[in-house]
Scaffold this active site. Structure first.
Site, PDB file in Angstrom:
ATOM      1  N   SER A 119       0.367  -9.911  -0.706  1.00 44.40           N
ATOM      2  CA  SER A 119       0.196  -8.462  -0.614  1.00 44.40           C
ATOM      3  C   SER A 119       0.436  -7.864   0.770  1.00 44.40           C
ATOM      4  CB  SER A 119      -1.202  -8.075  -1.088  1.00 44.40           C
ATOM      5  OG  SER A 119      -2.197  -8.680  -0.280  1.00 44.40           O
ATOM      6  N   LYS A 173       0.792  -1.228   0.000  1.00 41.15           N
ATOM      7  CA  LYS A 173       0.000   0.000   0.000  1.00 41.15           C
ATOM      8  C   LYS A 173       0.830   1.287   0.000  1.00 41.15           C
ATOM      9  CE  LYS A 173      -4.479  -1.108   0.209  1.00 41.15           C
ATOM     10  NZ  LYS A 173      -5.525  -0.485  -0.609  1.00 41.15           N
TER      11      LYS A 173
END
Length: 502
Positions: A304, A50
């Protein structure tokens, strides 16, 4: 795609991000007979991808905007990216997070100097509150996914994958929450290597993008599942919906057990514990390879994120075997007669027992709740059939959510009218045959009235056993216990037993 290609190529991410490795997952690759590569975004400074999109967005703000500060809404990983970016760029940041956000993420954001406001049960609740504060405080809102600069920042992952692996790739798998990551990856990959499939993965309980694409419009979910909190999004973005509908080849849905199994797969290959959202792509790749009967293909899965509370590992470990269909949860009815319990255990053969719950109910029939390790789903079916042929009616609870979550911990209770019961706690060596050694050694006239065992992953198993032993057999009982060779404790006077079980 050309517009996004230029944005991705010029994205400013490497002031804070690293080019994460593209690692082979050898054990998983061998098991599913395909070459599985993990894009290790869990190795970023904030343990998630992110920060790429957040920094790319914030680095393009004007000095006046940076001076006023930024605000974001996030379930955790975007918040850390914004907080780190703000720290790097020297501006203040306010983060609105759902109250359900794991504590490890809250503390990580606070450690970067951002101000945290906990609000609502989901990302969408936090998002609405953040928009109110944006107007009130004149801040710049940094969207976690529905922003072209954020999308371009995430797209650098696709750029790195193609640079790191120039050989053929069958498919790239990416998790989908709001859609920023897969939109950026798909925009780059489809512009450069359009033959590569880009496949999204969502939990069955948080499938807003999948439903939206099927409906041809953005669908707003009334509720979202919170297990994979990083993708718990009620409504996807306008821009991400447009890109996904145009560029993503398919979206696969996976359940909680499959996610837990994927976390275990990655741990066995890397010794890293991914968070549930971080393991989505791996779960999807496994399901896709099995469904399509793929052999020898290269599959890239984006790992992720790895921001997970340690306490969740207990649940994940318990459900991982179920996710691989390597554990069967069965309810078996056996006659309440001496020897029937031993007969039942012998029919299980040398299979590893993961859990055993049994309590005397009446003088005719007993119900056993048991977990058994199996190779696959077909072995479960075969075992159920075998037990049925020996007049032991069996129900398969492997896919019964209530049984797995609750009933397995509630089997037991008082046994009115039960005579001569004594209770012992044992430590068995954790090896096949240990239970049968115990059963074959004990007097066959003693009835087992209670049995509880759970595999705790240690080299010894903890077992609680109730037996009906008449007073005149107390001396043979002591001889039996001493000759058995297992450590044991008499728990017949334990207040917990007296209050809940005797």
């Amino acid at each position: 795609m050309r517009s996004y290609l230029n944005r991705i190529l010029t994205a400013r991410v490497y002031d804070v991000a690293v080019e994460s490795p593209l690692d082979v997952a050898p054990n998983l690759s061998a098991r599913i007979d395909n070459n599985v590569l993990l894009k290790r975004e869990d190795m970023q400074p904030v343990f998630s991808f992110k920060l790429r999109g957040a920094y790319n967005k914030m680095a393009k703000l004007t000095p006046a905007q940076l001076k006023r500060g930024v605000i974001a809404a996030s379930a955790g990983n975007h918040a850390q990216g914004v907080a780190l970016s703000a720290q790097k760029l020297g501006c203040k940041a306010i983060i609105v997070m759902p109250v359900t956000t794991p504590q490890i993420k809250v503390e990580a954001v606070a450690s970067r100097g951002a101000k945290i406001i906990l609000h609502g049960d989901s990302y969408f609740d936090a998002y609405l509150h953040a928009l109110e504060l944006e107007q009130k405080l004149k801040l710049t809102f940094v969207h976690p996914y529905d922003d072209s600069d954020v999308i371009a920042g995430q797209g650098t992952i696709g750029m790195e994958i193609l640079r790191q692996h120039s050989q053929p790739i069958h498919a790239i798998f990416a998790p989908i929450g709001g859609g920023g990551l897969i939109s950026g990856v798909a925009a780059y990959v489809k512009a450069v290597r359009p033959e590569i499939k880009v496949i999204g993965v969502q939990p069955v309980e948080s499938d807003a993008m999948s439903r939206s694409i099927k409906a041809g419009r953005r669908v707003k979910l009334e509720h979202v599942g919170l297990f994979a909190d990083g993708v718990a999004v009620k409504q996807v973005g306008q821009e991400t919906f447009r890109l996904c509908r145009e560029l993503v080849d398919e979206i696969i849905l996976v359940d909680t057990d499959a996610i837990c199994a994927a976390i275990k797969d990655v741990f066995e290959d890397t010794r890293t514990n991914l968070e549930p959202a971080g393991a989505l792509a791996i779960a999807g790749a496994k399901l896709y390879a099995e469904r399509e009967k793929l052999k020898g293909k290269t599959l890239v899965a984006i790992a992720s994120g790895a921001n997970m509370n340690f306490d969740r590992l207990r649940f994940i470990a318990e459900r991982a075997e179920l996710g691989e269909k390597r554990e069967a949860i069965l309810a078996v009815s056996i006659p309440e007669t001496p020897g029937s319990f031993r007969k039942f255990c012998s029919l299980l053969g040398h299979r590893n027992i993961t859990e055993f719950n049994y309590r005397y109910a009446n003088s005719k029939e007993a119900h056993v709740f048991v977990g058994v390790q199996v190779k696959d789903q077909s072995e479960t079916t075969k075992l159920v059939t075998t037990l049925g042929k020996h007049k032991l009616p069996t129900l398969n609870f492997t896919d019964n959510e209530m049984a797995k979550l609750h009933v397995r911990h509630l089997v037991g209770g008082h046994a009115p009218g039960l005579q001569d019961e004594i209770l012992f706690r044992f430590e068995f060596p954790e090896r096949p045959g240990a239970l049968m050694t115990f059963l074959n050694s004990m007097n066959h006239s003693w009835n087992i009235s209670l049995f509880h065992y759970r595999n705790h992953g240690a080299d010894y198993g903890r077992v609680l056993i109730g037996m009906q032993v008449p007073n005149h057999d107390k001396k043979p009982l002591r001889i039996f216990l001493d000759n058995l060779g297992y450590r044991y404790w008499d728990e017949s006077d334990n207040p917990a037993y007296k209050l809940f079980l005797s």
